[in-house]
Enzyme design. Structure first.
Site, mmCIF file in Angstrom:
data_model
loop_
_atom_site.group_PDB
_atom_site.id
_atom_site.type_symbol
_atom_site.label_atom_id
_atom_site.label_comp_id
_atom_site.label_asym_id
_atom_site.label_seq_id
_atom_site.Cartn_x
_atom_site.Cartn_y
_atom_site.Cartn_z
ATOM 1 N N GLU A 198 -3.692 -1.640 13.942
ATOM 2 C CA GLU A 198 -3.966 -0.676 12.868
ATOM 3 C C GLU A 198 -4.359 0.695 13.432
ATOM 4 O O GLU A 198 -3.899 1.743 12.983
ATOM 5 C CB GLU A 198 -5.112 -1.240 12.012
ATOM 6 C CG GLU A 198 -5.495 -0.413 10.825
ATOM 7 C CD GLU A 198 -6.463 -1.169 9.909
ATOM 8 O OE1 GLU A 198 -6.907 -2.283 10.286
ATOM 9 O OE2 GLU A 198 -6.760 -0.651 8.815
ATOM 10 N N ASP A 219 -10.829 5.721 4.429
ATOM 11 C CA ASP A 219 -11.834 5.062 3.591
ATOM 12 C C ASP A 219 -13.293 5.284 3.975
ATOM 13 O O ASP A 219 -14.137 5.459 3.116
ATOM 14 C CB ASP A 219 -11.568 3.554 3.590
ATOM 15 C CG ASP A 219 -10.152 3.216 3.155
ATOM 16 O OD1 ASP A 219 -9.293 4.107 3.138
ATOM 17 O OD2 ASP A 219 -9.904 2.052 2.835
ATOM 18 N N TRP A 240 0.852 -1.187 0.000
ATOM 19 C CA TRP A 240 0.000 0.000 0.000
ATOM 20 C C TRP A 240 0.887 1.236 0.000
ATOM 21 O O TRP A 240 1.943 1.255 0.647
ATOM 22 C CB TRP A 240 -0.899 0.018 1.246
ATOM 23 C CG TRP A 240 -2.310 -0.422 0.982
ATOM 24 C CD1 TRP A 240 -3.400 0.365 0.818
ATOM 25 C CD2 TRP A 240 -2.798 -1.767 0.866
ATOM 26 N NE1 TRP A 240 -4.524 -0.390 0.597
ATOM 27 C CE2 TRP A 240 -4.182 -1.706 0.610
ATOM 28 C CE3 TRP A 240 -2.196 -3.026 0.922
ATOM 29 C CZ2 TRP A 240 -4.976 -2.834 0.443
ATOM 30 C CZ3 TRP A 240 -2.973 -4.157 0.748
ATOM 31 C CH2 TRP A 240 -4.351 -4.050 0.512
ATOM 32 N N ASN A 241 0.418 2.258 -0.696
ATOM 33 C CA ASN A 241 1.214 3.439 -0.990
ATOM 34 C C ASN A 241 1.718 4.158 0.269
ATOM 35 O O ASN A 241 2.911 4.144 0.581
ATOM 36 C CB ASN A 241 0.337 4.346 -1.871
ATOM 37 C CG ASN A 241 1.006 5.573 -2.385
ATOM 38 O OD1 ASN A 241 1.751 6.206 -1.672
ATOM 39 N ND2 ASN A 241 0.742 5.934 -3.627
ATOM 40 N N TYR A 284 -14.058 1.873 11.456
ATOM 41 C CA TYR A 284 -13.143 2.429 10.499
ATOM 42 C C TYR A 284 -13.288 3.913 10.179
ATOM 43 O O TYR A 284 -14.265 4.310 9.538
ATOM 44 C CB TYR A 284 -13.463 1.637 9.228
ATOM 45 C CG TYR A 284 -12.242 1.116 8.578
ATOM 46 C CD1 TYR A 284 -11.267 0.521 9.332
ATOM 47 C CD2 TYR A 284 -12.076 1.268 7.213
ATOM 48 C CE1 TYR A 284 -10.137 0.071 8.715
ATOM 49 C CE2 TYR A 284 -10.960 0.804 6.596
ATOM 50 C CZ TYR A 284 -9.990 0.212 7.351
ATOM 51 O OH TYR A 284 -8.877 -0.217 6.744
ATOM 52 N N TRP A 285 -12.388 4.734 10.572
ATOM 53 C CA TRP A 285 -12.307 6.155 10.225
ATOM 54 C C TRP A 285 -13.501 6.979 10.707
ATOM 55 O O TRP A 285 -13.653 8.131 10.332
ATOM 56 C CB TRP A 285 -12.123 6.368 8.703
ATOM 57 C CG TRP A 285 -10.768 5.913 8.255
ATOM 58 C CD1 TRP A 285 -10.469 4.769 7.579
ATOM 59 C CD2 TRP A 285 -9.512 6.553 8.494
ATOM 60 N NE1 TRP A 285 -9.122 4.662 7.390
ATOM 61 C CE2 TRP A 285 -8.511 5.741 7.931
ATOM 62 C CE3 TRP A 285 -9.127 7.747 9.156
ATOM 63 C CZ2 TRP A 285 -7.150 6.068 7.987
ATOM 64 C CZ3 TRP A 285 -7.781 8.066 9.199
ATOM 65 C CH2 TRP A 285 -6.816 7.238 8.621
ATOM 66 N N GLN A 323 -3.097 7.616 -3.328
ATOM 67 C CA GLN A 323 -3.260 7.838 -1.880
ATOM 68 C C GLN A 323 -2.484 9.093 -1.490
ATOM 69 O O GLN A 323 -1.646 9.569 -2.268
ATOM 70 C CB GLN A 323 -2.729 6.622 -1.094
ATOM 71 C CG GLN A 323 -3.835 5.681 -0.636
ATOM 72 C CD GLN A 323 -3.369 4.619 0.338
ATOM 73 O OE1 GLN A 323 -2.184 4.293 0.402
ATOM 74 N NE2 GLN A 323 -4.296 4.056 1.091
ATOM 75 N N ARG A 341 -15.755 -2.460 10.571
ATOM 76 C CA ARG A 341 -15.583 -2.309 9.123
ATOM 77 C C ARG A 341 -16.770 -1.611 8.477
ATOM 78 O O ARG A 341 -17.840 -1.495 9.085
ATOM 79 C CB ARG A 341 -15.384 -3.706 8.492
ATOM 80 C CG ARG A 341 -14.159 -4.449 8.981
ATOM 81 C CD ARG A 341 -12.854 -3.864 8.509
ATOM 82 N NE ARG A 341 -12.769 -3.767 7.043
ATOM 83 C CZ ARG A 341 -11.710 -3.307 6.385
ATOM 84 N NH1 ARG A 341 -10.653 -2.864 7.051
ATOM 85 N NH2 ARG A 341 -11.713 -3.227 5.086
ATOM 86 N N GLY A 393 -7.274 7.705 1.613
ATOM 87 C CA GLY A 393 -6.599 6.979 2.690
ATOM 88 C C GLY A 393 -7.454 6.902 3.945
ATOM 89 O O GLY A 393 -7.076 6.264 4.920
ATOM 90 N N ASP A 419 1.306 3.518 3.369
ATOM 91 C CA ASP A 419 1.831 2.601 4.390
ATOM 92 C C ASP A 419 3.328 2.382 4.186
ATOM 93 O O ASP A 419 4.111 2.380 5.143
ATOM 94 C CB ASP A 419 1.122 1.240 4.311
ATOM 95 C CG ASP A 419 -0.360 1.328 4.600
ATOM 96 O OD1 ASP A 419 -1.098 1.929 3.797
ATOM 97 O OD2 ASP A 419 -0.795 0.808 5.646
HETATM 98 C C1 GLC Z 1 -7.142 1.052 4.870
HETATM 99 C C2 GLC Z 1 -6.840 2.497 5.242
HETATM 100 C C3 GLC Z 1 -5.771 3.049 4.330
HETATM 101 C C4 GLC Z 1 -4.546 2.151 4.389
HETATM 102 C C5 GLC Z 1 -4.901 0.678 4.142
HETATM 103 C C6 GLC Z 1 -3.747 -0.249 4.461
HETATM 104 O O1 GLC Z 1 -7.658 0.920 3.596
HETATM 105 O O2 GLC Z 1 -7.981 3.266 5.201
HETATM 106 O O3 GLC Z 1 -5.412 4.348 4.691
HETATM 107 O O4 GLC Z 1 -3.583 2.569 3.503
HETATM 108 O O5 GLC Z 1 -5.966 0.294 4.972
HETATM 109 O O6 GLC Z 1 -3.296 -0.034 5.762
#
Ligand code: GLC
Length: 414
Positions: free
Chosen positions: A386, A160, A35-36, A342-343, A104, A193, A158, A38
């Site tokens: 996470e 989500d 992942w970008n 999540y977020w 991202q 989630r 990023g 990350d």
């Molecule tokens: C989720 C997060 C994102 C992150 C990815 C991997 O999709 O929202 O920001 O890059 O997980 O950790």
């Protein structure tokens, strides 16, 4: 409670265990690819004990850069049945390696500057690749030159599952192919989630992008989802400043970067939502602001924007009374706040790191230390998941997480 030195060993072990040869997966199982952002945060951890490996993490990511300059949010270096939606759903033409079709938040220039200060200047080719990526953000996600950068999918932000996306997503027709099997729920409790109704729209947006052949012009003109995001914009603002720093050190012409920077500096005020008293995302299809602040609202100092610093610090004070650990991803005083989902509430430590850096830059050291201290307390007591519940302090999402481990080494554990 485990003592600091043990956490250092644990953090290094997490990076090594998540290493798939040149890049780290964010966590085994739930996120089995590169992942970008990350990977870029992973580099901050690696550089603490293996400088060369830190640079490799970044070079591996940029090996997947598209000819347009876009750096994809996922690189599918290997097949992994534990993840959906995979390369077959994205249907990008990127052949080797296969990738997703969106990006991202562009933290690369800022992190490369950090590595440079510890180690040495990057090769000019990496600087140029980052410059192309920045240019892509402006051309593809702000073609009208408004000075705010849009995301074409919630995942591009990023962040989500933010409540900010609820209204814009309600205007997106759900996918017609609703009988897919989600794999995220094999790894993490459903209460943490997104709902299926969100997923149906995430997939519809992937189908839309694929139907255009991932054509940036078409997406900017007609995607049913095009929302200017204060996180991506603040990260890019900061990154443009750091790119100028790198460019000067390498003897490059930085005049285009300066022009882009000026456009963002004057554009950022469009995020200000007077009735919420903070910076909010802005739906470019409807002209409507999200109604409440998010952790990204506090990234203005990190971006070098100082118009509303006093009001932001008042907000932070008020948020700190509504939860135990700063900084929740969404306004903890709002009805849509959910500490586990999540977020929509949890604390992400890489966002904390950026917020605290910005607050330290403007001399708000008490707040910067409070945020660093909260992050350290969370990790010290429950490890490196996470994200974290901002009220209970318990782990949320995947465990043994790369960026949490990296940020412990680079920042929170210091
Ligand atoms: C989720 C997060 C994102 C992150 C990815 C991997 O999709 O929202 O920001 O890059 O997980 O950790």
């Amino acid at each position: 409670m485990t003592s600091g030195p043990d956490r250092i060993a644990e953090a290094k072990a997490i990076l090594r265990d998540n290493d798939r040869g040149g890049y780290c997966v964010p966590t085994a199982g739930l996120y089995p690819f590169q992942w970008n952002w990350d990977s870029l945060f992973a580099a901050l951890g690696w550089v603490q004990f293996d400088t060369e490996r830190a640079w490799t993490e970044i070079k591996t990511l940029f090996a997947a850069q598209w000819p347009s300059g876009m750096v994809p949010h996922i690189v599918f270096w290997e097949d992994a049945p534990s993840y959906f939606p995979g390369a077959d759903v994205w249907r990008t033409d990127a052949e080797s390696p296969a990738t997703s079709g969106i990006s991202q938040p562009p933290v690369a220039a800022t992190i490369v500057r950090h590595l440079t200060e510890i180690d040495q200047l990057p090769p000019k080719s990496l600087y140029e690749a980052i410059e192309r990526w920045h240019r892509w953000w402006h051309q593809a996600r702000d073609p009208q030159g408004l000075g705010v950068i849009a995301v074409s999918h919630p995942w591009e932000s990023g962040r989500d599952n933010l409540p900010d996306w609820d209204h814009p997503l309600s205007c997106v027709a759900p996918t017609l192919n609703g009988d897919y099997v989600r794999r995220d729920l094999d790894h993490v409790d459903a209460v943490m989630r997104p709902h299926k109704s969100d997923y149906d729209r995430y997939l519809a947006l992937i189908d839309y992008g694929a139907s255009t052949g991932w054509n940036d012009t078409e997406i900017a003109a007609r995607s049913p989802f095009f929302v200017a995001d204060p996180c991506v914009t603040a990260v890019l603002l900061r990154a443009e400043r750091d790119l100028i720093w790198l460019g000067e050190a390498l003897g490059a012409d930085t005049s285009h970067t300066r022009q882009r920077l000026e456009r963002l500096e004057s554009g950022f005020e469009q995020f200000w939502n007077e009735s919420a008293g903070t910076y909010c995302s802005l739906d470019l299809r409807t002209g409507r602001h999200a109604e409440a602040g998010t952790s990204a609202s506090f990234l203005a100092p990190y971006a070098g924007i100082d118009q509303h610093t006093e009001q932001l610090l008042e907000q932070l004070q008020s948020w700190s009374q509504a939860c135990r650990f700063l900084v929740p991803s969404f306004d903890p005083r709002h009805a849509d706040f959910e500490p586990l989902r999540y977020w929509r509430g949890p604390v992400w430590c890489m966002v904390n790191y950026m917020i605290a850096s910005g607050l330290a830059d403007i001399g708000a050291h008490d707040w910067a230390e409070r945020i660093q201290g909260d992050t350290a307390k969370l990790i010290t007591s429950v490890g490196m998941p996470e994200s974290f519940d901002p009220i209970a302090g318990t782990p949320v999402g995947g465990l043994r997480f790369t960026w949490t481990a990296a940020l412990w080494l680079a920042w929170a554990g210091k």
